[in-house]
Design a protein around this motif. Structure first.
Motif, PDB file in Angstrom:
ATOM      1  N   LEU A 165     -21.032  61.793   5.561  1.00  0.00           N
ATOM      2  CA  LEU A 165     -19.737  61.952   5.731  1.00  0.00           C
ATOM      3  C   LEU A 165     -18.941  62.300   4.737  1.00  0.00           C
ATOM      4  N   HIS A 166     -19.551  62.415   3.316  1.00  0.00           N
ATOM      5  CA  HIS A 166     -18.644  62.516   2.402  1.00  0.00           C
ATOM      6  C   HIS A 166     -17.747  63.980   2.347  1.00  0.00           C
ATOM      7  N   ASP A 167     -16.732  63.874   2.055  1.00  0.00           N
ATOM      8  CA  ASP A 167     -15.818  64.878   1.940  1.00  0.00           C
ATOM      9  C   ASP A 167     -15.292  65.474   3.436  1.00  0.00           C
ATOM     10  N   THR A 168     -15.812  64.762   4.260  1.00  0.00           N
ATOM     11  CA  THR A 168     -15.424  65.025   5.781  1.00  0.00           C
ATOM     12  C   THR A 168     -13.867  64.698   6.212  1.00  0.00           C
ATOM     13  N   GLU A 169     -13.193  65.730   6.722  1.00  0.00           N
ATOM     14  CA  GLU A 169     -11.802  65.605   7.105  1.00  0.00           C
ATOM     15  C   GLU A 169     -11.791  64.706   8.401  1.00  0.00           C
ATOM     16  N   LEU A 170     -11.218  63.462   8.626  1.00  0.00           N
ATOM     17  CA  LEU A 170     -11.055  62.816   9.773  1.00  0.00           C
ATOM     18  C   LEU A 170      -9.950  63.409  10.759  1.00  0.00           C
ATOM     19  N   PHE A 171     -10.210  63.271  12.050  1.00  0.00           N
ATOM     20  CA  PHE A 171      -8.917  63.762  12.900  1.00  0.00           C
ATOM     21  C   PHE A 171      -8.877  62.490  14.146  1.00  0.00           C
ATOM     22  N   ILE A 172      -7.481  62.451  14.745  1.00  0.00           N
ATOM     23  CA  ILE A 172      -7.488  61.660  16.166  1.00  0.00           C
ATOM     24  C   ILE A 172      -7.187  62.882  17.161  1.00  0.00           C
ATOM     25  N   ASN A 173      -7.231  62.200  18.204  1.00  0.00           N
ATOM     26  CA  ASN A 173      -6.370  63.001  19.521  1.00  0.00           C
ATOM     27  C   ASN A 173      -4.943  62.639  19.448  1.00  0.00           C
ATOM     28  N   ARG A 174      -4.101  63.353  19.557  1.00  0.00           N
ATOM     29  CA  ARG A 174      -2.640  62.999  19.770  1.00  0.00           C
ATOM     30  C   ARG A 174      -2.535  62.014  20.842  1.00  0.00           C
ATOM     31  N   GLU A 175      -3.339  62.177  22.143  1.00  0.00           N
ATOM     32  CA  GLU A 175      -2.862  61.245  23.013  1.00  0.00           C
ATOM     33  C   GLU A 175      -3.376  59.874  22.772  1.00  0.00           C
ATOM     34  N   ASP A 176      -3.967  59.707  21.730  1.00  0.00           N
ATOM     35  CA  ASP A 176      -4.547  58.386  21.326  1.00  0.00           C
ATOM     36  C   ASP A 176      -3.463  57.491  20.561  1.00  0.00           C
ATOM     37  N   LEU A 177      -2.508  58.109  20.131  1.00  0.00           N
ATOM     38  CA  LEU A 177      -1.295  57.674  19.394  1.00  0.00           C
ATOM     39  C   LEU A 177      -0.696  56.627  20.245  1.00  0.00           C
ATOM     40  N   PRO A 178      -0.098  55.445  19.490  1.00  0.00           N
ATOM     41  CA  PRO A 178       0.568  54.598  20.498  1.00  0.00           C
ATOM     42  C   PRO A 178       1.924  55.167  20.961  1.00  0.00           C
ATOM     43  N   PRO A 179       2.534  54.805  21.871  1.00  0.00           N
ATOM     44  CA  PRO A 179       3.855  55.286  22.474  1.00  0.00           C
ATOM     45  C   PRO A 179       4.788  55.209  21.503  1.00  0.00           C
ATOM     46  N   LYS A 180       5.926  56.153  21.217  1.00  0.00           N
ATOM     47  CA  LYS A 180       6.832  55.812  20.398  1.00  0.00           C
ATOM     48  C   LYS A 180       8.012  55.137  21.144  1.00  0.00           C
ATOM     49  N   GLU A 181       8.847  54.566  20.069  1.00  0.00           N
ATOM     50  CA  GLU A 181      10.226  54.023  20.602  1.00  0.00           C
ATOM     51  C   GLU A 181      11.066  55.346  20.700  1.00  0.00           C
ATOM     52  N   GLU A 182      12.077  55.159  21.380  1.00  0.00           N
ATOM     53  CA  GLU A 182      13.340  56.175  21.464  1.00  0.00           C
ATOM     54  C   GLU A 182      13.644  56.391  19.993  1.00  0.00           C
TER      55      GLU A 182
END
Length: 177
Positions: free
Chosen positions: A82-99
């Motif tokens: 995994l050396h030098d591998t860029e990591l990503f997440i899914n946008r929908e996995d982000l916790p909900p934001k406050e207003e």
């Protein structure tokens, strides 16, 4: 079903120890406290193709960064792949934001406009400085200024239009320009 928007969160710097941990250096596009709430990460295995990495544990690394342990990565040899591998997440996995709350990656690239409609520059980052954050705005190719993210200065953020409306005091602009 449309594919999920992938957000880059950091890069694997190196393997750590013998049990499959990797040292991750996060990008400043997300607050790390947000990242720690996410269990599914991805690495790009080809154009438009991503492979899942499920988080088993994480902890602060000595020095900078964090140590991640992914399920199925159980020894140093697997971690070194995994050396030098860029990591990503899914946008929908982000916790909900406050207003009126935004993720840094949503602000990067927005145009900053002054009250007269003149463009000041483009957002390139956000810097925490105690009780508030500073909006980092590139005003020229090699010139950056910082605007406090306070209500008196940042009057509106419009993600749909891609703009931030700012009313910085003249002395703040004069001191930085």
């Amino acid at each position: 079903m449309t594919p999920s928007q992938k957000i880059p969160i950091g890069k694997v710097a190196r393997a750590h120890g013998m049990k499959g941990e990797v040292k991750v250096l996060p990008y400043p596009l997300l607050n790390f406290e947000v990242i720690t709430q996410i269990l599914r990460f991805y690495w790009r295995s080809g154009p438009g193709e991503y492979q899942l990495l499920e988080l088993e544990s994480f902890r602060q690394a000595p020095g900078e960064g964090y140590l991640f342990k992914f399920k199925g990565i159980d020894d140093r040899d697997a971690a070194e792949k995994l050396h030098d591998t860029e990591l990503f997440i899914n946008r929908e996995d982000l916790p909900p934001k406050e207003e009126d709350e935004f993720y840094v990656f949503e602000l990067v690239g927005l145009k900053v406009l002054l009250p007269d409609g003149k463009e000041l520059g483009e957002v390139v980052g956000l810097m925490p400085v105690g009780p508030y954050e500073l909006l980092e705005v590139r005003v020229e190719p090699r010139k950056t200024i910082y605007l406090p993210m306070v209500e008196d200065i940042i009057s509106e953020i419009d993600l749909e239009k891609g703009t931030i409306y700012a009313t910085p005091p003249p002395d703040l602009l004069e001191s930085q320009l």
